[in-house]
Scaffold this motif. Structure first.
Motif, PDB file in Angstrom:
ATOM      1  N   THR A  78      39.632 -52.706   8.288  1.00  0.00           N
ATOM      2  CA  THR A  78      40.478 -51.516   8.315  1.00  0.00           C
ATOM      3  C   THR A  78      39.659 -50.326   7.841  1.00  0.00           C
ATOM      4  OG1 THR A  78      42.452 -52.840   7.855  1.00  0.00           O
ATOM      5  CG2 THR A  78      42.603 -50.472   7.443  1.00  0.00           C
ATOM      6  N   HIS A  79      39.734 -49.235   8.590  1.00  0.00           N
ATOM      7  CA  HIS A  79      38.999 -48.020   8.262  1.00  0.00           C
ATOM      8  C   HIS A  79      39.973 -46.850   8.143  1.00  0.00           C
ATOM      9  CE1 HIS A  79      35.128 -49.890   9.138  1.00  0.00           C
ATOM     10  NE2 HIS A  79      35.633 -50.324  10.277  1.00  0.00           N
ATOM     11  N   SER A  80      39.755 -45.998   7.144  1.00  0.00           N
ATOM     12  CA  SER A  80      40.485 -44.738   7.016  1.00  0.00           C
ATOM     13  C   SER A  80      39.512 -43.605   7.280  1.00  0.00           C
ATOM     14  CB  SER A  80      41.064 -44.593   5.603  1.00  0.00           C
ATOM     15  OG  SER A  80      42.049 -45.567   5.385  1.00  0.00           O
ATOM     16  N   PHE A  81      39.912 -42.661   8.116  1.00  0.00           N
ATOM     17  CA  PHE A  81      39.071 -41.512   8.444  1.00  0.00           C
ATOM     18  C   PHE A  81      39.952 -40.422   9.038  1.00  0.00           C
ATOM     19  CE2 PHE A  81      38.916 -44.513  11.998  1.00  0.00           C
ATOM     20  CZ  PHE A  81      39.350 -43.734  13.051  1.00  0.00           C
ATOM     21  N   THR A  82      39.396 -39.265   9.233  1.00  0.00           N
ATOM     22  CA  THR A  82      40.101 -38.164   9.886  1.00  0.00           C
ATOM     23  C   THR A  82      39.275 -37.704  11.078  1.00  0.00           C
ATOM     24  OG1 THR A  82      41.049 -37.443   7.788  1.00  0.00           O
ATOM     25  CG2 THR A  82      41.036 -35.840   9.578  1.00  0.00           C
ATOM     26  N   ALA A  83      39.902 -37.681  12.227  1.00  0.00           N
ATOM     27  CA  ALA A  83      39.246 -37.201  13.451  1.00  0.00           C
ATOM     28  C   ALA A  83      40.269 -36.391  14.239  1.00  0.00           C
ATOM     29  CB  ALA A  83      38.729 -38.364  14.279  1.00  0.00           C
ATOM     30  N   LYS A  84      40.002 -35.117  14.400  1.00  0.00           N
ATOM     31  CA  LYS A  84      40.918 -34.250  15.150  1.00  0.00           C
ATOM     32  C   LYS A  84      40.457 -34.141  16.593  1.00  0.00           C
ATOM     33  CE  LYS A  84      42.332 -31.659  11.179  1.00  0.00           C
ATOM     34  NZ  LYS A  84      43.574 -31.033  10.943  1.00  0.00           N
TER      35      LYS A  84
END
Length: 159
Positions: A73-79
């Motif tokens: 599981t990965h948490s990241f922000t990509a718009k």
């Protein structure tokens, strides 16, 4: 990818790296991803990248130097991500990469199951069958290597 852990995507051979690319119909704001591998035991050093155009990539998660076994599981922000690419740099022994499911999180994302063909969608509409939702996404991966012997049977198959 299709909402079922009973099916899977399997690489076209044992060469490295192996990759899978998802393309959304419209840009998405992503906040994370979960990868369910074929088996919990193998360690798959991998990275996830996003792109707005399929040419310039931004790494959003990278386990190539510190891989762990089991699902990831990965948490990241990509718009405005139009593409999400999973690249696996290695597998235990000579195994091929095999993924049971990739799910992503983000504003407005309900599912990323691959779209059905026009024929599949017509059958679903006609018979009212309950199948996984077909949101806007398609998958690509590298073609089979020309030096792979045609008689060689894959070490994994779609179930």
């Amino acid at each position: 990818m299709d909402g079922s852990k009973d099916s899977r995507w399997c690489a076209n051979g044992g060469g490295r790296p192996q990759w899978l690319q998802l393309e959304f119909d419209k840009p998405q704001s992503l906040t994370g991803a979960k990868i369910v591998w074929e088996s919990n035991a193998p360690i798959y050093p991998h990275k996830l990248e996003t792109s707005t155009d399929g040419k310039k990539w931004t790494v959003v998660a990278d386990t190539t130097n510190s891989p762990k076994g089991g699902d990831t599981t990965h948490s990241f922000t990509a718009k405005d991500a139009k593409y999400l690419k999973l690249t696996v740099g290695g597998t235990p022994g000579t195994g091929w990469v095999s993924v049971r499911e990739i799910s992503v999180t983000g504003d407005g994302i309900k599912s990323i199951a691959a779209k059905g063909t026009a024929k599949e969608n017509a059958v679903e509409k006609k018979d009212g069958a309950r199948r996984p939702m077909r949101p806007p996404m398609k998958m690509t991966s590298p073609p089979r290597s020309s030096n792979s012997p045609p008689s060689r049977k894959p070490k994994c198959s779609r179930t």
